[in-house]
Scaffold this active site. Sequence first.
Site, PDB file in Angstrom:
ATOM      1  N   ASP A 164     -21.337  -6.503 -28.325  1.00  0.00           N
ATOM      2  CA  ASP A 164     -22.551  -5.849 -28.828  1.00  0.00           C
ATOM      3  C   ASP A 164     -23.027  -4.850 -27.761  1.00  0.00           C
ATOM      4  OD1 ASP A 164     -24.820  -5.344 -30.374  1.00  0.00           O
ATOM      5  OD2 ASP A 164     -25.921  -7.084 -29.635  1.00  0.00           O
ATOM      6  N   GLU A 179     -22.524   0.812 -27.070  1.00  0.00           N
ATOM      7  CA  GLU A 179     -22.551   2.271 -27.356  1.00  0.00           C
ATOM      8  C   GLU A 179     -22.405   3.090 -26.071  1.00  0.00           C
ATOM      9  OE1 GLU A 179     -24.770   0.028 -28.494  1.00  0.00           O
ATOM     10  OE2 GLU A 179     -23.783  -0.159 -30.435  1.00  0.00           O
ATOM     11  N   ASP A 229     -27.583  -3.310 -37.145  1.00  0.00           N
ATOM     12  CA  ASP A 229     -28.865  -3.897 -37.549  1.00  0.00           C
ATOM     13  C   ASP A 229     -29.402  -3.341 -38.867  1.00  0.00           C
ATOM     14  OD1 ASP A 229     -28.588  -5.276 -35.233  1.00  0.00           O
ATOM     15  OD2 ASP A 229     -30.053  -4.111 -34.097  1.00  0.00           O
TER      16      ASP A 229
HETATM   17  O1  MIG Z   1     -30.774  -5.040 -29.625  1.00  0.00           O
HETATM   18  O2  MIG Z   1     -28.023  -9.826 -29.338  1.00  0.00           O
HETATM   19  O3  MIG Z   1     -26.878  -5.694 -33.497  1.00  0.00           O
HETATM   20  O4  MIG Z   1     -26.548  -8.377 -34.169  1.00  0.00           O
HETATM   21  O5  MIG Z   1     -28.235 -10.221 -32.884  1.00  0.00           O
HETATM   22  C1  MIG Z   1     -30.547  -6.343 -30.056  1.00  0.00           C
HETATM   23  C2  MIG Z   1     -29.122  -9.644 -30.168  1.00  0.00           C
HETATM   24  C3  MIG Z   1     -29.224  -6.857 -29.538  1.00  0.00           C
HETATM   25  C4  MIG Z   1     -28.160  -6.297 -31.600  1.00  0.00           C
HETATM   26  C5  MIG Z   1     -27.113  -6.721 -32.577  1.00  0.00           C
HETATM   27  C6  MIG Z   1     -27.541  -7.977 -33.256  1.00  0.00           C
HETATM   28  C7  MIG Z   1     -27.779  -9.052 -32.239  1.00  0.00           C
HETATM   29  C8  MIG Z   1     -28.838  -8.586 -31.223  1.00  0.00           C
HETATM   30  N1  MIG Z   1     -28.380  -7.346 -30.597  1.00  0.00           N
END
Ligand code: MIG
Length: 795
Positions: free
Chosen positions: A405, A408, A482
């Site tokens: 996650d 980017e 999200d």
């Molecule tokens: O900015 O790890 O898209 O699936 O639950 C939040 C917490 C960070 C974004 C992900 C989301 C995840 C969340 N993460």
Amino acid sequence: MDTSLSIHPDNFTAREQVSFADIGDLIAVEKEQDAYLLRCAQGYVSIQFIAEHIVRIVMNASQPPNLRSGSQAVRLAPQSIATEMEEQAERIVLSGGAVRLEIGKAPVRIRIQDAAGNTLLDEGEHGLCISGNGELACYKRKQAGDRFYGFGEKSGYLDKNGTQIVMWNTDVYAPHNPETDPLYVSIPFYMTNRGGNAFGVLVDNTGKTTFDLRQREEYCFVAEGGQLAYYFIAGPTLKEVVSRYTALTGRAPLWPKWAFGYHQSRFSYETEEQVRLIVRTFREKRIPLDAIYLDIHYMDGYRVFTVDRSRFPNFEQLIKDLLDQGVRVVPIVDPGVKEDAEYAIYAEGLKRSVFCKKPDGSVFYGPVWPGNSAFPDFSEARVREWWGKNHKEFVAAGIEGIWNDMNEPSVFQDSKTMDLDVLHGNNGEPAPHQALHNAYGQLMAQSTYEGLYEELNGRRPFVLTRAGYAGIQRYAAVWTGDNRSFWEHLQMAIPMCLNLGLSGVAMAGADVGGFAFDANGELLVRWTQAGAFFPFFRNHSEIKSVRQEPWAFGEEIEKIVTRYIELRYRWLPHFYNLQRECALTGMPLMRPLVLEYPDDANTYNLNDQFLIGDSVLIAPVMQPDMERRLVYLPAGDWVDYWTNEHLRGGRCYIATAPLDTLPIYIKSGAVIFQSPVRQSTKEAMQELAMYVYFAEKVQTATYRFYDDDGETINHKNGEYYEESGSVSLAAGSLEIRITIEHDGYTPEWKRKRLLYVQGVSERLPVVLNGQPVPEEQIHFAADKRMLSISLADGK
Ligand code: MIG
């Protein structure tokens, strides 16, 4: 929130108003090794035929293009293609393979044609241009009726004509609207469908790129910096373009069977007890489950590769216990490494100099979950290797899947990402972040995939990523980030994942039930129905939202949700078989109708229904309080999956779909593969059923079926099973032919196989590979017009 200030006239310059200098006239053309170099008044263009149907065109304003630098997208080595150049008074003609280029000399304009002389990609008033600020643009002509598909992960509709699209990987928590762009993944690839004649373009640039499709007669793609490299990919069918695009950028590995099961997630299941309770509840309620996700709470102060022992005192035991129950644990791993001298990963990272650095040579820090953090420079092979090895303990504990996650990368500062002048080592070709931004997430996924692959010792890894670039399919599945528990976001998920599939990323899905905001029972049902037919099927929701596990909204909802999770498990062999096709040809599992019916204009922007493979049509209900919907069935004979009713295609129907019904239609002549419901893919598949659908004019069906152990890489050494077959009605009997194509693995279901043939009017004798099948193995259900045959063994 923005106010009207954001449309203040003084703050806006239209693209048309920016001054771009034309590439100008041709001065000279030379052949250098395998490429043609055009020296033009305002810059240089290289043209290289790299495969029968693929040409690379690279423009550089200041010097001859560098054709040797590494690409994050491309994995196909240039093939040697015989080429020819013919010089005429006003143009030169280059041909190679199936592609022909006519290049006007004054000014330089490139017209790409197929071998038959049809014009495909061409330039008109504008062509290649250079702007004062270093941007490079390439204009192309549009024709009336052109449709534009691909572009990876974008909100909005399937056909992107009329829109402007930006590629710059961005963490967007704000609601995803049709205008919300860019998002997490950047795949600068599109296909034009021109009335059934299609071609594709990949713009290979990992900096910011923009595609402006808003004007009527011309569109353009623009790179913010570097050189503008693009690949032209000939068709003529969309399928051929997808296949060639995935040959160019590499195809996905076979994901393990468990990756196709149902996955449950939540931000977060915060403690060991909670995780056990969730899994126990699935098992007690007999709801199938293959994976559960650990979001950021499992870590010690959000330090990657650590475990908070106060929340997860027996982490390793938990993994083992759940594995025993057929449930894989997939922990999240973010790129940010907490700045903390006491923290081993950070300290070691510093020592090994793995972190991205500012131009002055000091480490770049930015705030993310753990506070101030450093970011590994994944552009360096040595750093990818180091990061990959950090998964060792996870793997030792039994983990086979990782969730990447924030890659980017997302940084909690105004620019939303790391500073653009941060320098990446890039294996000896140093480049600023600005130029490599869109590759960062992909390089992290690569590191994760390769690290797991190494550690897993013959077992297949699974990686889920939020960010990626062209070629991400080689390393990871993608979820669309999200989204929200809005009906509109359920609707949006279809064209979004369809375009991802057309852009090489077949293994994709949206958070089922919606991530942010609050789901309700009806939305969860409808989303689970649709989600059961997305390649990646995971329910996930955020910390602030109401719970949305299958049982969260009472018994009636639970019953229906469970039924559709079970339906997914019945269809697993079908999905797995399609995955094999995808690995061989790049064809996505989930397909827009236009892929199979490129001549049918009704399919050109069909956003609310999709195909699984070439012959299963899914038409989910995606509005509240709605028990019917319009369904378009393309030409052919179709069968309602639930009622066995036969329907003529080429027209619309109103499907009746009370809450417990997902409209599904099967094209006559199709073969569907199913197996009995299991609680997870860990249970052996002991039976295989094939369903064949006949219609008056369709009395024969053919298929290929693939299977292997689903969790190791032994299939690469030939340990797999594959058969082809045909089923046909002829001269008062049903004839089945099964040919074993490859016999390197013996699936359990070989002992128990069933064949159902729907659309048969009477009980018939059955012949299998020339031998009559004994009477007692044949049954006929007159009400369903279904002949069932038990095939004791796949002989
Ligand atoms: O900015 O790890 O898209 O699936 O639950 C939040 C917490 C960070 C974004 C992900 C989301 C995840 C969340 N993460």
